[in-house]
Design a protein around this motif. Structure first.
Motif, PDB file in Angstrom:
ATOM      1  N   LYS A  48       0.809  -1.236  -0.011  1.00 32.05           N
ATOM      2  CA  LYS A  48       0.155   0.037   0.109  1.00 32.05           C
ATOM      3  C   LYS A  48       0.842   1.145  -0.258  1.00 32.05           C
ATOM      4  O   LYS A  48       0.462   2.176  -0.799  1.00 32.05           O
ATOM      5  N   THR A  49       1.788   1.373   0.650  1.00 29.91           N
ATOM      6  CA  THR A  49       3.011   2.404   0.728  1.00 29.91           C
ATOM      7  C   THR A  49       3.471   2.604  -0.732  1.00 29.91           C
ATOM      8  O   THR A  49       3.410   3.853  -1.237  1.00 29.91           O
ATOM      9  N   VAL A  53       1.154   5.818  -1.735  1.00 28.17           N
ATOM     10  CA  VAL A  53       1.872   6.918  -1.262  1.00 28.17           C
ATOM     11  C   VAL A  53       2.854   7.485  -2.133  1.00 28.17           C
ATOM     12  O   VAL A  53       3.014   8.316  -2.398  1.00 28.17           O
ATOM     13  N   ASP A  54       3.485   6.179  -2.617  1.00 28.21           N
ATOM     14  CA  ASP A  54       4.900   6.713  -3.649  1.00 28.21           C
ATOM     15  C   ASP A  54       4.550   6.782  -5.074  1.00 28.21           C
ATOM     16  O   ASP A  54       5.308   7.475  -5.673  1.00 28.21           O
ATOM     17  N   ALA A  55       3.372   6.204  -5.402  1.00 35.27           N
ATOM     18  CA  ALA A  55       3.156   6.282  -6.956  1.00 35.27           C
ATOM     19  C   ALA A  55       3.038   7.462  -7.438  1.00 35.27           C
ATOM     20  O   ALA A  55       3.640   7.708  -8.580  1.00 35.27           O
ATOM     21  N   ASP A  56       2.504   8.876  -6.838  1.00 40.26           N
ATOM     22  CA  ASP A  56       2.336  10.022  -7.467  1.00 40.26           C
ATOM     23  C   ASP A  56       3.712  10.575  -7.255  1.00 40.26           C
ATOM     24  O   ASP A  56       4.248  11.245  -8.457  1.00 40.26           O
ATOM     25  N   LEU A 201      10.165   4.402  -2.239  1.00 43.43           N
ATOM     26  CA  LEU A 201      10.922   5.141  -3.401  1.00 43.43           C
ATOM     27  C   LEU A 201      12.222   5.800  -2.584  1.00 43.43           C
ATOM     28  O   LEU A 201      13.338   5.824  -3.554  1.00 43.43           O
ATOM     29  N   TYR A 202      12.279   6.609  -1.752  1.00 44.12           N
ATOM     30  CA  TYR A 202      13.130   7.487  -1.321  1.00 44.12           C
ATOM     31  C   TYR A 202      13.734   6.636   0.046  1.00 44.12           C
ATOM     32  O   TYR A 202      12.896   6.593   1.103  1.00 44.12           O
ATOM     33  N   THR A 251      12.130  15.477  -5.546  1.00 48.69           N
ATOM     34  CA  THR A 251      11.014  16.409  -6.457  1.00 48.69           C
ATOM     35  C   THR A 251       9.622  15.911  -6.220  1.00 48.69           C
ATOM     36  O   THR A 251       8.726  16.451  -7.016  1.00 48.69           O
ATOM     37  N   SER A 252       9.552  15.076  -5.324  1.00 44.17           N
ATOM     38  CA  SER A 252       8.288  14.766  -4.746  1.00 44.17           C
ATOM     39  C   SER A 252       7.364  15.837  -4.322  1.00 44.17           C
ATOM     40  O   SER A 252       7.682  16.787  -3.775  1.00 44.17           O
TER      41      SER A 252
END
Length: 256
Positions: A48-49, A53-56, A201-202, A251-252
Motif C-alpha cells: 500500500k505504501t 503513497v509513493d506512486a504519485d 521510493l526514497y 522532487t516529490s
C-alpha cells in the motif's frame, strides 16, 4: 544465493513492517544490495505504501528522470507462494525480506520461518510485548534446534524498536532478552515520527526525504548503524551501487 530474512512476531503493532520499510531503501541505495520485499502480511502495508503513497511521487520523478526506478522490488504474496519465489533460479537478489503476518498459530507461518537464514524480532519494552516475545522465542528456539540438528544455518535476533532513551522499561527489556539467551542487535530504532514516513521510493538517508519526514542526523545515524550491523551479521556483500538510483534532491509533491 540470496540471504532470506523475516521480520516476525506474534503480536501486531511492534513495527515489523516499518522495519522492512526503513531498511530496504537504504540497503539498496546506499549499500548497493539487490533486494526483494515479500509482503505477506494481511494489512499489506508495504504494498500500500508503494501503490498509494509513493506512486504519485514516482510519476513526478519520471518527468525529470525518465529512467528512474524504484530502489527495490515489492511483491504481494501469500505465505504459500513464498517457496516458489525463493526457489526460482531467475530471481537474482542479494537479500529477500519477508514481512509475515503478526501471528504464530499456523503451519504456514512456521514453514516460512524455517526457510529464513535469520528471523528478526522487533522488541517493544511494554510488559505485554515482553510476554508475547517470550512465547515467540520458544517457537524460534525450536526451529533453531531442528536446524542445528540438520546442519542448517538459522539465526534469530531481537531488535529494539520504538526505543525511548532513559526509559526504565528499556533496561528491563534488555535484561529480559539477555536472560532468555536471545541474541539482540546492538543497533536500534528510537521512537521517531520519521520512521512512520518511510518510503519504498526514497531512502531516509536521502537528505531531502529525511527532512520531509521530520528526521535529523541522529535518525540517519541510527539507520546506518542498523544497516551495517545487519550486513555484518548476515555476511551480505555491501556493494556500493554503480550509479545513483535516485537524485539526492527529492522532487516529490509531498515534500513541496
Amino acid at each position: 544465493m540470496a540471504k532470506i530474512i523475516s521480520f516476525a512476531t506474534q503480536k501486531g503493532g511492534s513495527g515489523k513492517s516499518t522495519l522492512a520499510l526503513v531498511l530496504a531503501a537504504p540497503l539498496a541505495t546506499e549499500y548497493g544490495l539487490r533486494i526483494a520485499v515479500l509482503d505477506c502480511d494481511y494489512q499489506q502495508s508495504i504494498v500500500k505504501t508503494r501503490e498509494q503513497v509513493d506512486a504519485d511521487n514516482f510519476e513526478d520523478l519520471l518527468k525529470t528522470v525518465p529512467d528512474a526506478r524504484y530502489p527495490y522490488d515489492v511483491f504481494a504474496l501469500s505465505l504459500e507462494q513464498v517457496f516458489t519465489f525463493i526457489d526460482d533460479p531467475e530471481k537474482d537478489y542479494d537479500l529477500i525480506i519477508i514481512d509475515v503476518p503478526g501471528r504464530a498459530d499456523g503451519d504456514d507461518v512456521f514453514n516460512v520461518l524455517t526457510a529464513c537464514d535469520a528471523v528478526i524480532v522487533p522488541l517493544v519494552s511494554d510488559y505485554l510485548d515482553r510476554a508475547s516475545t517470550a512465547e515467540f522465542m520458544g517457537i524460534l528456539e525450536a526451529i533453531k534446534k531442528s536446524a542445528d540438528a540438520h546442519g542448517i544455518d538459522f539465526q534469530y535476533f531481537g531488535l529494539s524498536t520504538k526505543r525511548v532513551a532513559g526509559r526504565r522499561e528499556e533496561k528491563q527489556m534488555d535484561d529480559y532478552i539477555d536472560n532468555l539467551g536471545l541474541s539482540r542487535f546492538t543497533a536500534y530504532l528510537s521512537h521517531r515520527v520519521a520512521y512512520s514516513r518511510a518510503s519504498t521510493l526514497y531512502s531516509l538517508l536521502n537528505p531531502a526525504w529525511l527532512r520531509y519526514a521530520g528526521g535529523n542526523k541522529e535518525t540517519a545515524d541510527e539507520i546506518r548503524r542498523l544497516c551495517e550491523e545487519l550486513i555484518q551479521r548476515l555476511g551480505l556483500p555491501a556493494r556500493k551501487p554503480a550509479t545513483a538510483s535516485l537524485p539526492t534532491s527529492s522532487t516529490s509533491t509531498a515534500a513541496n
